[in-house]
Write an enzyme that holds these catalytic residues in place. Structure first.
Site, PDB file in Angstrom:
ATOM      1  N   LYS A  53       0.851  -1.182   0.000  1.00  0.00           N
ATOM      2  CA  LYS A  53       0.000   0.000   0.000  1.00  0.00           C
ATOM      3  C   LYS A  53       0.887   1.231   0.000  1.00  0.00           C
ATOM      4  O   LYS A  53       1.436   1.626   1.031  1.00  0.00           O
ATOM      5  CB  LYS A  53      -0.938   0.048   1.203  1.00  0.00           C
ATOM      6  CG  LYS A  53      -2.053   1.095   1.019  1.00  0.00           C
ATOM      7  CD  LYS A  53      -2.547   1.711   2.311  1.00  0.00           C
ATOM      8  CE  LYS A  53      -1.714   2.846   2.783  1.00  0.00           C
ATOM      9  NZ  LYS A  53      -1.763   4.061   1.899  1.00  0.00           N
TER      10      LYS A  53
ATOM     11  N   GLU B 299       9.387   1.235  11.142  1.00  0.00           N
ATOM     12  CA  GLU B 299      10.492   2.186  11.007  1.00  0.00           C
ATOM     13  C   GLU B 299       9.859   3.565  11.040  1.00  0.00           C
ATOM     14  O   GLU B 299       9.169   3.962  10.101  1.00  0.00           O
ATOM     15  CB  GLU B 299      11.257   1.946   9.706  1.00  0.00           C
ATOM     16  CG  GLU B 299      12.651   2.550   9.705  1.00  0.00           C
ATOM     17  CD  GLU B 299      12.669   3.967   9.202  1.00  0.00           C
ATOM     18  OE1 GLU B 299      12.688   4.875  10.068  1.00  0.00           O
ATOM     19  OE2 GLU B 299      12.646   4.182   7.991  1.00  0.00           O
TER      20      GLU B 299
ATOM     21  N   CYS C  59      13.751  10.383   7.225  1.00  0.00           N
ATOM     22  CA  CYS C  59      13.664  10.077   8.652  1.00  0.00           C
ATOM     23  C   CYS C  59      15.031  10.124   9.325  1.00  0.00           C
ATOM     24  O   CYS C  59      15.137  10.436  10.508  1.00  0.00           O
ATOM     25  CB  CYS C  59      13.000   8.720   8.862  1.00  0.00           C
ATOM     26  SG  CYS C  59      13.783   7.368   7.948  1.00  0.00           S
TER      27      CYS C  59
ATOM     28  N   GLU D 269      10.033  15.654  15.330  1.00  0.00           N
ATOM     29  CA  GLU D 269      10.393  15.520  13.924  1.00  0.00           C
ATOM     30  C   GLU D 269       9.509  16.449  13.086  1.00  0.00           C
ATOM     31  O   GLU D 269       8.286  16.287  13.049  1.00  0.00           O
ATOM     32  CB  GLU D 269      10.220  14.076  13.456  1.00  0.00           C
ATOM     33  CG  GLU D 269      10.674  13.845  12.034  1.00  0.00           C
ATOM     34  CD  GLU D 269      10.499  12.412  11.591  1.00  0.00           C
ATOM     35  OE1 GLU D 269      11.421  11.851  10.985  1.00  0.00           O
ATOM     36  OE2 GLU D 269       9.417  11.843  11.865  1.00  0.00           O
TER      37      GLU D 269
END
Length: 476
Positions: free
Chosen positions: A168, A243, A277, A378
């Site tokens: 997906k 992750e 990331c 983040e």
């Protein structure tokens, strides 16, 4: 969408795919309804139970994956263009991403022939051994920032291990995953082994996670979403690979070679428009070289060529959308209102030929309060926060003071000291005198809120998609 060997239209409302450089739609893609999610998973499960893929000899799976990689290599320019159209990253970066995906498929094609069991000598009365077998059906949920690489990082090892896969992609960047399915179709393998479903995470993603026939879930994306999927997976005790986010520290010691550390630290945050990331978003610099590093990084930030992503000279494309760009500017404004000093960038960038594009200036902030959200959370953009430190111990304490633990960097000529620091950093990946280097042979993943104990890439990435079965044979 590609499911059970066929291209089908979705039952739900179509999703526009926008070009971030123009903010205009380039196409629409189908979106799966719940019944289609169910059908795709059952098709994958059927292909697995009938051993269309899992039952092949390892060398046969390897050769199929090598052929898939050859097709990707044949069409690598098309894939690079699709990646740039949907992400807004410079075409040179997209070519690098396609090359990484190609290398990843070939790595796992070779690994498919190297899945080993193990004989464990327990007693003279028993022949006892360990088998590594596929999980079954793997749902691979892929984010929007590096879509082709992250689709391959999940699908290739899962396939090499013998699983059937349902990918997906992000609804913002589905085009390269769909093209991978087109290339897979050329292999003329049995239906249901490799499937690609479009749609929102809240319906299609969660639907895949909750489906009882899905036995493994791999997700890369935001921490909040990952924790939500963790709850769903735990309710059925599924294998889960996460992750998630990062707020990665990058330490420059007083003895560092600044001719390498300064451009390396700038690249650590500004490559990929900071939408990675593992981006080195927290630069921690010894006081002895602080002023020189700040000046050097700001000079680079101000000289980066921002422009049309399809221009070969462009070094810095656009972020994923104008709304994301505006949210990044809000982060900066809030930090400055709270006392931070803006040293470079700080706002939207203008590209004359693309006035509606989601372009942003590479940004550097100093004097940021320790508890400021922009230092702790983040933000996923080209924003660098630089801190001054007075000792190695202070640098370590600052680096580890984070809810994340994905990656980190160290710059020092003293390699024994750098290795000691690397050992003490609470991070899944550490680069010494470099940053952001990847290879499919090296595992990647984080600690704390950055992910689960499973790793992507490398042999550990393959092992994440294998079940471990102990078998005892009695001689009496």
């Amino acid at each position: 969408m590609f499911m059970d060997g066929e291209w089908v239209l979705g039952d739900s409302e179509a999703i526009p795919v926008l070009d971030p450089a123009t903010s205009r739609p380039v196409c629409e893609v189908s979106s799966a309804g719940q019944e289609q999610v169910h059908r795709a998973v059952l098709a994958a499960r059927r292909s697995y139970e009938q051993r269309h893929w899992a039952g092949l000899r390892p060398d046969q799976r390897a050769m199929a994956l090598y052929r898939w990689a050859d097709l990707l290599e044949r069409d690598q320019q098309v894939l690079a263009e699709l990646e740039t159209i949907q992400t807004g990253k410079p075409i040179r970066e997209s070519r690098t991403d396609v090359a990484r995906a190609l290398d990843g498929i070939r790595f796992y094609a070779a690994a498919a022939r190297n899945i080993h069991g193990e004989v464990i000598d327990v007693s003279h009365k028993h022949h006892s051994y360990l088998l590594r077998q596929p999980l079954g059906v793997v749902a691979a949920i892929v984010p929007w920032n590096v879509p082709i690489v992250l689709a391959v990082s999940k699908a290739a090892p899962a396939l090499a291990a013998g699983n059937s896969v349902v990918v997906k992609p992000s609804q913002a960047t589905p085009l390269t995953a769909l093209y991978l399915a087109r290339l897979w179709e050329e292999l003329d393998l049995p239906d249901g082994i490799f499937n690609v479903l479009n749609g929102p995470g809240a319906s299609v993603g969660e639907g895949l996670c909750l489906h009882p026939a899905v036995t493994g879930i791999s997700f890369t994306g935001g921490t909040e979403t990952g924790l939500r999927l963790g709850e769903l997976a735990a309710s059925q005790n599924k294998r889960l690979m996460l992750e998630l986010g990062g707020k990665s520290p990058n330490i420059v010691l007083a003895d560092a070679d600044l001719t390498r550390a300064i451009p390396g630290s700038a690249n650590a945050i500004f490559y990929g428009q900071g939408q990675i990331c593992a981006a080195g978003s927290r630069l921690i610099v010894d006081a002895a070289v602080y002023d020189e590093v700040v000046e050097g990084v700001c000079t680079i930030a101000e000289s980066i060529r921002i422009g049309d992503p399809f221009d070969e000279e462009t070094e810095f494309g656009c972020v994923t959308s104008t709304s994301h760009r505006d949210s990044l500017v809000d982060w900066i404004d809030q930090a400055c209102n709270d006392g931070a000093t803006l040293k470079a960038g700080g706002g939207p960038a203008t590209v004359a030929a693309l006035p509606e594009g989601a372009f942003m200036q590479p940004t550097v902030l100093v004097d940021v309060a320790p508890s400021a959200p922009i230092k702790c959370e983040e933000v996923f953009g080209p924003i660098l926060v630089i801190d001054r430190t007075s000792s190695v111990e202070d640098a370590l304490a600052l680096a580890n003071k984070s809810q994340f633990g994905l990656s980190a960097g160290i710059w020092s000529r003293n390699l024994p000291l750098a290795r000691t620091i690397a050992n003490r950093l609470e991070s899944g990946v550490v680069w010494i005198n470099d940053y952001g280097i990847f290879n499919p042979a090296m595992p990647f993943g984080g600690t704390k809120l950055s992910g689960t104990s499973h790793r992507e890439w490398g042999i550990l990435g393959l092992d994440a998609y294998l079940e471990h079965k102990s078998i005892w044979e009695s001689s009496e």
